[in-house]
Design a protein around this motif. Structure first.
Motif, short mmCIF file in Angstrom:
data_model
loop_
_atom_site.label_atom_id
_atom_site.label_comp_id
_atom_site.label_asym_id
_atom_site.label_seq_id
_atom_site.Cartn_x
_atom_site.Cartn_y
_atom_site.Cartn_z
N MET A 144 -2.56 -6.30 4.66
CA MET A 144 -2.33 -7.61 5.29
C MET A 144 -3.30 -7.92 6.43
SD MET A 144 -0.77 -5.15 6.74
CE MET A 144 -0.47 -4.47 8.34
N HIS A 170 -5.77 3.19 16.09
CA HIS A 170 -4.55 2.84 15.35
C HIS A 170 -3.45 3.68 15.97
CE1 HIS A 170 -2.60 2.01 11.14
NE2 HIS A 170 -1.67 2.25 12.03
N HIS A 217 -5.18 1.41 6.44
CA HIS A 217 -5.40 0.00 6.83
C HIS A 217 -6.80 -0.20 7.40
CE1 HIS A 217 -1.46 -1.76 6.07
NE2 HIS A 217 -0.88 -0.70 6.62
N TYR A 273 2.75 -0.08 19.84
CA TYR A 273 1.99 -0.19 18.59
C TYR A 273 0.72 -0.95 18.94
CZ TYR A 273 0.70 -1.29 13.81
OH TYR A 273 0.02 -1.40 12.62
N ASP A 285 -1.02 7.01 5.21
CA ASP A 285 -0.09 5.90 5.44
C ASP A 285 -0.60 4.92 6.50
OD1 ASP A 285 2.70 5.27 4.39
OD2 ASP A 285 2.90 4.83 6.52
N SER A 286 -1.29 5.43 7.52
CA SER A 286 -1.72 4.57 8.63
C SER A 286 -3.21 4.22 8.55
CB SER A 286 -1.43 5.25 9.98
OG SER A 286 -0.05 5.46 10.12
N LYS A 341 0.84 -1.19 0.00
CA LYS A 341 0.00 0.00 0.00
C LYS A 341 0.88 1.24 0.00
CE LYS A 341 0.39 1.67 3.76
NZ LYS A 341 1.43 2.08 4.78
N PHE A 396 7.03 11.00 9.23
CA PHE A 396 5.65 11.40 8.91
C PHE A 396 5.56 12.92 8.80
CE2 PHE A 396 2.14 8.12 9.84
CZ PHE A 396 2.88 7.11 9.26
N ASN A 437 0.65 4.21 16.81
CA ASN A 437 2.08 3.91 16.63
C ASN A 437 2.83 4.60 17.77
OD1 ASN A 437 1.16 3.15 14.08
ND2 ASN A 437 2.76 4.18 12.97
C1 ISE Z 1 3.09 1.70 8.28
O1 ISE Z 1 3.50 2.26 7.06
C2 ISE Z 1 2.18 0.58 8.02
O2 ISE Z 1 1.71 0.33 6.96
C3 ISE Z 1 1.72 -0.09 9.25
O3 ISE Z 1 1.00 -1.23 8.99
C4 ISE Z 1 0.86 0.94 9.95
O4 ISE Z 1 0.21 0.39 11.08
C5 ISE Z 1 1.71 2.11 10.35
O5 ISE Z 1 0.90 3.06 11.01
C6 ISE Z 1 2.34 2.73 9.11
O6 ISE Z 1 3.21 3.74 9.50
#
Ligand code: ISE
Ligand code: NAI
Ligand code: NAD
Length: 342
Positions: free
Chosen positions: A126, A155, A175, A234, A171-172, A97, A163, A157
């Motif tokens: 994934m 979500h 998902h 995370y 980016d986050s 992605k 970033f 991190n």
């Molecule tokens: C990272 O690029 C991802 O794709 C991780 O799966 C995601 O959880 C994370 O926040 C992103 O920075």
């Protein structure tokens, strides 16, 4: 048959996917690699003892006669070019992605794939392969909590190096956009983004956290806290509030400890560890289905829907308003896969 794979981009995740295919999975072999940073490609070949040729650029990997399938793990802005070239070459391609950095770019990929006439593209979402999400989906699909009304997600991190701008969304949060429409078998109609007090740990002018609200076609309301400098770990959370019960995403398994006057379990700090099994299942299923000539994972259409939704969230963040999420009809071409959403 062994699937001979060429990898474009040997950074963090490219290297990790090469490692798993080489050491942990079956049916695939890395025969070609490239990276704009030639040193990085060279290092991965020597450190993982690959019998792979190093190419000057991604296009040479795609064109190589002994490469059956491509993995694109270079930076997001390069994905569209390499996925389009793979389709033009008629080769299956697994692309991390985002599928492309704009919705228009994703649409160009969808159009190229439909014109080609055979599904070739899988996008690296994934979480659909994650055991805990699959358990949650099973409970939900069996009707154990009734119809979904509300979904609460987080979500988080610990930090977000590199970033800037809207990456917490692009980016986050992408998902959640993908996994929730798969989980609920629904699509989105509108979004709103609320900006809480900013953490002092956010760098580069980043807004952090975000509260992102989505509304689905069926009227389900989803709230997600995206907090990419949460410091403590995370942490991915998802709770479905249904008509007859509540279903929570299982926590990752870890040892329950009684020590130093505390009852505790560990929390991961790295997405690579939290989803390590999911990436394994994802890539193993991709290899197996590709060898059989099938394409069952998140499709180019799914990548496009995520991009349209993510663009709408970015617009909502900047306007402060509620933004409609408008999608064209899904081409019938995408009905054949087993990953149907609507
Ligand atoms: C990272 O690029 C991802 O794709 C991780 O799966 C995601 O959880 C994370 O926040 C992103 O920075
Ligand atoms: P990274 O920066 O560690 O690696 C990217 C690599 O691509 C670098 O080595 C860079 O030199 C190379 N590269 C860039 N342009 C290239 C080009 N034109 N040709 C060849 N190589 C090129 O980044 P990271 O974290 O590995 O992310 C890569 C991709 O994977 C991103 O699209 C990211 O969104 C995605 N990703 C997905 C995750 C997931 O959970 N599915 C997790 C982390 C990243
Ligand atoms: P990274 O920066 O570590 O690696 C990217 C690599 O691509 C670098 O080595 C870079 O040199 C190389 N590269 C860039 N342009 C290239 C080009 N034109 N040709 C060849 N190589 C090129 O980044 P990363 O963390 O590995 O992320 C890579 C991709 O994976 C991103 O799209 C990211 O969104 C995605 N990703 C997905 C997940 C996930 O959970 N699914 C997690 C992390 C990253």
């Amino acid at each position: 048959m062994t699937l001979r794979i060429g990898v474009i981009g040997t950074g963090a995740i490219g290297r990790d996917h090469i490692r798993r295919i080489t050491n942990d999975l079956t049916g695939g072999e890395i025969v070609a690699v490239t990276d704009v940073n030639a040193e990085s490609a060279k290092n991965v070949v020597s450190e993982l003892h690959l019998n792979a040729k190093i190419y000057e650029n991604g296009h040479d990997v795609i064109k190589a006669d002994d490469v059956d399938a491509i993995i694109v793990t270079s930076w997001g802005p390069t994905h569209e070019e390499f996925v389009l070239a793979s389709i033009a070459a008629g080769k299956p391609v697994f692309c991390e992605k985002p599928l492309a950095t704009t919705a228009e770019g994703c649409k160009r990929i969808v159009d190229a794939e439909v014109a080609h006439g055979k599904q070739l593209v899988q996008v690296g979402f994934m979480r659909r392969f994650d055991k805990s999400y699959r358990q949650l989906k099973k409970i939900f699909d069996e009707g154990k909590v009734g119809e979904a009304l509300v979904v609460h997600c987080a979500h988080r991190n610990p930090t977000a190096p590199g970033f800037s701008g809207d990456m917490a969304i692009t980016d986050s949060f992408v998902h959640e956009i993908d996994v929730l429409r798969w989980l609920l078998d629904d699509d989105y109609v509108s979004c709103q983004v609320i900006l809480p007090r900013n953490t002092r740990f956010a760098e580069n002018g980043l807004q952090d956290p975000h509260m992102i609200l989505l509304e689905t076609k069926k009227g389900i309301r989803i709230d997600t806290e995206v907090f990419v400098n949460c410091k403590y770990g995370y942490d991915i959370q998802c709770q479905i509030v249904g008509e007859t019960g509540i279903a929570n995403l299982p926590e990752p398994q870890s040892v329950l400890m009684r020590s130093e006057a505390k009852l505790s379990t560990e929390i991961y700090v790295d997405w690579k560890d939290r989803f390590i099994d999911s990436y394994d299942v994802e890539l193993q299923e991709w290899i197996d289905s590709t060898v059989k000539g099938e394409m069952n994972g998140p499709s180019a259409w799914d990548g496009y829907v995520v991009a349209v939704t993510s663009d709408a969230c970015v617009e909502a963040k900047h306007s402060g308003g509620i933004v409609a999420i408008e999608l064209p009809e899904r081409p019938a071409f995408y009905d054949q896969g087993n990953n149907k959403v609507l």
